[in-house]
Design a protein around this motif. Structure first.
Motif, PDB file in Angstrom:
ATOM      1  N   VAL A  75      38.502  32.951  28.254  1.00  0.00           N
ATOM      2  CA  VAL A  75      40.010  32.948  29.076  1.00  0.00           C
ATOM      3  C   VAL A  75      40.729  31.554  29.627  1.00  0.00           C
ATOM      4  CG1 VAL A  75      41.370  34.474  29.873  1.00  0.00           C
ATOM      5  CG2 VAL A  75      40.674  34.898  27.780  1.00  0.00           C
ATOM      6  N   LEU A  76      39.382  32.157  30.860  1.00  0.00           N
ATOM      7  CA  LEU A  76      39.094  31.584  32.268  1.00  0.00           C
ATOM      8  C   LEU A  76      39.080  29.609  31.886  1.00  0.00           C
ATOM      9  CD1 LEU A  76      38.381  31.692  34.928  1.00  0.00           C
ATOM     10  CD2 LEU A  76      36.317  31.744  34.855  1.00  0.00           C
ATOM     11  N   HIS A  77      38.720  29.148  31.110  1.00  0.00           N
ATOM     12  CA  HIS A  77      38.777  28.324  30.740  1.00  0.00           C
ATOM     13  C   HIS A  77      40.697  27.874  30.545  1.00  0.00           C
ATOM     14  CE1 HIS A  77      38.684  23.727  28.829  1.00  0.00           C
ATOM     15  NE2 HIS A  77      39.295  24.744  27.728  1.00  0.00           N
ATOM     16  N   ILE A  78      41.079  28.562  29.314  1.00  0.00           N
ATOM     17  CA  ILE A  78      42.509  28.456  29.371  1.00  0.00           C
ATOM     18  C   ILE A  78      43.491  27.973  30.733  1.00  0.00           C
ATOM     19  CG2 ILE A  78      44.159  29.462  27.271  1.00  0.00           C
ATOM     20  CD1 ILE A  78      42.499  30.020  25.982  1.00  0.00           C
ATOM     21  N   ALA A  79      43.094  29.654  31.180  1.00  0.00           N
ATOM     22  CA  ALA A  79      43.610  29.852  32.489  1.00  0.00           C
ATOM     23  C   ALA A  79      43.609  28.345  34.147  1.00  0.00           C
ATOM     24  CB  ALA A  79      42.824  30.841  33.339  1.00  0.00           C
ATOM     25  N   GLU A  80      42.583  28.010  33.676  1.00  0.00           N
ATOM     26  CA  GLU A  80      42.399  26.803  34.608  1.00  0.00           C
ATOM     27  C   GLU A  80      42.760  25.567  34.068  1.00  0.00           C
ATOM     28  OE1 GLU A  80      39.417  26.225  36.858  1.00  0.00           O
ATOM     29  OE2 GLU A  80      38.124  27.327  36.507  1.00  0.00           O
ATOM     30  N   SER A  81      44.267  25.360  33.761  1.00  0.00           N
ATOM     31  CA  SER A  81      44.974  25.118  32.549  1.00  0.00           C
ATOM     32  C   SER A  81      46.698  25.234  33.475  1.00  0.00           C
ATOM     33  CB  SER A  81      44.447  24.385  32.033  1.00  0.00           C
ATOM     34  OG  SER A  81      44.145  24.599  30.894  1.00  0.00           O
ATOM     35  N   SER A  82      46.374  26.719  33.510  1.00  0.00           N
ATOM     36  CA  SER A  82      48.079  27.229  33.582  1.00  0.00           C
ATOM     37  C   SER A  82      48.391  28.276  34.657  1.00  0.00           C
ATOM     38  CB  SER A  82      48.377  27.942  32.105  1.00  0.00           C
ATOM     39  OG  SER A  82      49.127  29.138  32.167  1.00  0.00           O
ATOM     40  N   GLU A  83      49.369  27.726  34.999  1.00  0.00           N
ATOM     41  CA  GLU A  83      49.602  28.707  36.691  1.00  0.00           C
ATOM     42  C   GLU A  83      50.375  30.422  35.836  1.00  0.00           C
ATOM     43  OE1 GLU A  83      50.891  26.995  40.473  1.00  0.00           O
ATOM     44  OE2 GLU A  83      51.272  25.399  39.173  1.00  0.00           O
ATOM     45  N   VAL A  84      50.759  30.066  35.249  1.00  0.00           N
ATOM     46  CA  VAL A  84      50.776  30.609  34.717  1.00  0.00           C
ATOM     47  C   VAL A  84      49.386  32.386  34.318  1.00  0.00           C
ATOM     48  CG1 VAL A  84      52.236  32.540  32.751  1.00  0.00           C
ATOM     49  CG2 VAL A  84      52.492  30.977  33.196  1.00  0.00           C
ATOM     50  N   LEU A  85      48.691  31.909  34.106  1.00  0.00           N
ATOM     51  CA  LEU A  85      47.718  32.674  34.422  1.00  0.00           C
ATOM     52  C   LEU A  85      46.434  32.596  35.613  1.00  0.00           C
ATOM     53  CD1 LEU A  85      46.468  31.921  30.232  1.00  0.00           C
ATOM     54  CD2 LEU A  85      47.428  33.215  31.182  1.00  0.00           C
ATOM     55  N   MET A  86      46.950  32.023  36.005  1.00  0.00           N
ATOM     56  CA  MET A  86      45.555  31.348  38.056  1.00  0.00           C
ATOM     57  C   MET A  86      46.640  30.823  38.428  1.00  0.00           C
ATOM     58  SD  MET A  86      41.671  31.434  37.172  1.00  0.00           S
ATOM     59  CE  MET A  86      41.196  29.862  37.623  1.00  0.00           C
ATOM     60  N   ARG A  93      42.195  31.834  43.074  1.00  0.00           N
ATOM     61  CA  ARG A  93      41.823  31.588  41.768  1.00  0.00           C
ATOM     62  C   ARG A  93      40.470  32.638  41.758  1.00  0.00           C
ATOM     63  NH1 ARG A  93      40.783  26.510  39.358  1.00  0.00           N
ATOM     64  NH2 ARG A  93      38.416  26.800  40.263  1.00  0.00           N
ATOM     65  N   ALA A  94      40.273  33.120  42.845  1.00  0.00           N
ATOM     66  CA  ALA A  94      38.771  33.778  43.489  1.00  0.00           C
ATOM     67  C   ALA A  94      39.424  35.064  43.293  1.00  0.00           C
ATOM     68  CB  ALA A  94      38.799  33.290  44.894  1.00  0.00           C
ATOM     69  N   ARG A  95      40.459  35.837  43.277  1.00  0.00           N
ATOM     70  CA  ARG A  95      41.203  36.862  43.607  1.00  0.00           C
ATOM     71  C   ARG A  95      41.003  37.618  42.136  1.00  0.00           C
ATOM     72  NH1 ARG A  95      39.832  40.737  46.389  1.00  0.00           N
ATOM     73  NH2 ARG A  95      42.507  41.545  45.826  1.00  0.00           N
ATOM     74  N   VAL A  96      42.263  36.310  40.838  1.00  0.00           N
ATOM     75  CA  VAL A  96      41.426  36.885  39.662  1.00  0.00           C
ATOM     76  C   VAL A  96      40.463  36.699  39.164  1.00  0.00           C
ATOM     77  CG1 VAL A  96      41.800  35.506  37.015  1.00  0.00           C
ATOM     78  CG2 VAL A  96      43.802  35.561  39.580  1.00  0.00           C
ATOM     79  N   GLN A  97      39.359  35.860  39.425  1.00  0.00           N
ATOM     80  CA  GLN A  97      37.831  35.636  38.642  1.00  0.00           C
ATOM     81  C   GLN A  97      37.288  37.003  39.343  1.00  0.00           C
ATOM     82  OE1 GLN A  97      36.267  32.202  39.611  1.00  0.00           O
ATOM     83  NE2 GLN A  97      37.855  31.265  39.029  1.00  0.00           N
ATOM     84  N   LEU A 149      44.658  49.834  41.611  1.00  0.00           N
ATOM     85  CA  LEU A 149      46.143  49.081  41.871  1.00  0.00           C
ATOM     86  C   LEU A 149      47.418  49.362  41.640  1.00  0.00           C
ATOM     87  CD1 LEU A 149      47.721  47.475  38.811  1.00  0.00           C
ATOM     88  CD2 LEU A 149      47.880  49.349  37.839  1.00  0.00           C
ATOM     89  N   GLY A 150      47.458  50.566  42.667  1.00  0.00           N
ATOM     90  CA  GLY A 150      47.822  51.344  42.924  1.00  0.00           C
ATOM     91  C   GLY A 150      49.586  50.907  42.272  1.00  0.00           C
ATOM     92  N   ASP A 151      51.190  50.295  43.819  1.00  0.00           N
ATOM     93  CA  ASP A 151      52.327  50.692  43.140  1.00  0.00           C
ATOM     94  C   ASP A 151      52.223  49.315  42.382  1.00  0.00           C
ATOM     95  OD1 ASP A 151      52.749  53.238  43.510  1.00  0.00           O
ATOM     96  OD2 ASP A 151      53.101  52.544  45.702  1.00  0.00           O
ATOM     97  N   ARG A 152      51.110  48.226  42.424  1.00  0.00           N
ATOM     98  CA  ARG A 152      51.468  47.167  42.072  1.00  0.00           C
ATOM     99  C   ARG A 152      51.256  46.965  40.555  1.00  0.00           C
ATOM    100  NH1 ARG A 152      46.601  43.329  43.778  1.00  0.00           N
ATOM    101  NH2 ARG A 152      45.599  45.749  43.142  1.00  0.00           N
ATOM    102  N   ALA A 153      52.434  45.694  39.728  1.00  0.00           N
ATOM    103  CA  ALA A 153      52.394  45.562  38.771  1.00  0.00           C
ATOM    104  C   ALA A 153      51.218  45.472  37.719  1.00  0.00           C
ATOM    105  CB  ALA A 153      53.550  44.165  38.517  1.00  0.00           C
ATOM    106  N   TRP A 154      50.458  44.127  38.328  1.00  0.00           N
ATOM    107  CA  TRP A 154      49.400  43.592  38.045  1.00  0.00           C
ATOM    108  C   TRP A 154      48.109  43.358  39.023  1.00  0.00           C
ATOM    109  CZ3 TRP A 154      50.664  43.179  33.327  1.00  0.00           C
ATOM    110  CH2 TRP A 154      52.051  42.898  32.849  1.00  0.00           C
ATOM    111  N   PHE A 155      46.780  43.361  38.167  1.00  0.00           N
ATOM    112  CA  PHE A 155      45.993  43.292  39.306  1.00  0.00           C
ATOM    113  C   PHE A 155      45.596  42.912  40.545  1.00  0.00           C
ATOM    114  CE2 PHE A 155      45.016  46.752  36.640  1.00  0.00           C
ATOM    115  CZ  PHE A 155      43.962  47.404  37.337  1.00  0.00           C
ATOM    116  N   ALA A 156      45.264  41.226  39.714  1.00  0.00           N
ATOM    117  CA  ALA A 156      45.536  40.131  40.930  1.00  0.00           C
ATOM    118  C   ALA A 156      46.531  39.991  42.061  1.00  0.00           C
ATOM    119  CB  ALA A 156      44.233  38.656  39.937  1.00  0.00           C
ATOM    120  N   ASP A 157      46.522  39.961  42.780  1.00  0.00           N
ATOM    121  CA  ASP A 157      47.371  39.813  43.911  1.00  0.00           C
ATOM    122  C   ASP A 157      49.140  40.342  43.480  1.00  0.00           C
ATOM    123  OD1 ASP A 157      45.556  39.340  45.937  1.00  0.00           O
ATOM    124  OD2 ASP A 157      45.693  37.286  45.200  1.00  0.00           O
TER     125      ASP A 157
END
Ligand SMILES: N[C@@H](CCC(=O)N[C@@H](CS)C(=O)NCC(=O)O)C(=O)O
Length: 220
Positions: A75-86, A93-97, A149-157
């Motif tokens: 998944v991390l490898h796929i994310a490297e080439s998709s801004e939707v994922l990272m 990128r570090a926050r996603v990781q 997570l609080g009130d945010r929709a997603w975990f990384a930022d």
């Protein structure tokens, strides 16, 4: 063409949560087409499959000359080439990781221990004795996760990322309980992730061979 390995069939408790769904979902979000290589339990021990996945498990992944195993790494490898994922910026990128590893290293072990008791050992004396403590530890971890997570929709930022694929998949392994429902922000988070069209396509594609196998088993 990219190829992902998956099982031809698994028992009902595992249907919809076999780990190839993590990879399928990432590819769907990234808009990348792929083919599947379906294996049976009898294929897991063959030298050919072990060369692709050392433990005989799914998923394994092929892309041009690249062969990979471990769903998180794929998944991390796929994310490297998709801004939707990272995101592209280094901090993003570090926050996603961080959250991607948190799903696998800080949440999944607690979920897996409970699932291991409930799905495979529920009738054993040791499991009955151990379960309350395992559930209590899991609930403490989920409480901390919900606070983060609080009130945010997603975990990384607050933006959807590869980390949410991993985290949602991990939390889905509690589907046989009502534990996640006790954490309204996490419950809403899982529902929000599952509502994504990419997840729905990945789920349907994982389930399709199981349905076909079950039809074939019923046909005389
Ligand atoms: N850490 C591996 C775990 C893979 C894994 O546990 N796959 C399961 C399906 S969800 C499997 O193949 N189980 C069959 C077995 O272990 O024999 C990953 O994330 O890819």
């Amino acid at each position: 063409m990219i190829q992902v390995t998956a099982f031809k069939w698994v028992p009902s408790f595992a249907q919809g949560s076999v780990r190839d769904i993590r990879v399928r979902w990432a590819l769907e979000e990234a808009g990348v087409g792929y083919g599947e290589m379906l294996i049976g339990f009898e294929d897991q021990g063959t030298a050919e499959y072990r060369a692709l996945q050392p433990f005989g498990q799914v998923p394994a992944y092929r892309e041009d000359g690249l062969e990979m195993f471990e769903s998180g790494a794929i998944v991390l490898h796929i994310a490297e080439s998709s801004e939707v994922l990272m995101p592209k910026d280094a901090h993003g990128r570090a926050r996603v990781q961080c959250w991607l590893f948190a799903a696998m290293n800080s949440v999944e072990p607690f979920v897996a221990e409970l699932a291991g008791i409930d799905l495979f050992n529920a009738d054993k004396a040791w499991a009955k004795e151990r379960r309350p403590e395992v559930e209590a530890m899991l609930r403490r971890r989920l409480g901390d996760l919900q606070t983060a997570l609080g009130d945010r929709a997603w975990f990384a930022d607050g933006r959807f990322s590869a980390a949410d694929i991993l985290m949602t998949h991990v939390l889905r392994d509690l589907r046989h309980t009502d534990i996640v429902a006790a954490y309204p922000h996490l419950d809403a988070y899982v529902k929000r992730a599952e509502a994504r069209p990419a997840f729905q396509r990945a789920l349907a594609d994982q389930l399709a061979p199981f349905r076909a196998a079950e039809m074939a088993m019923k046909t005389p």
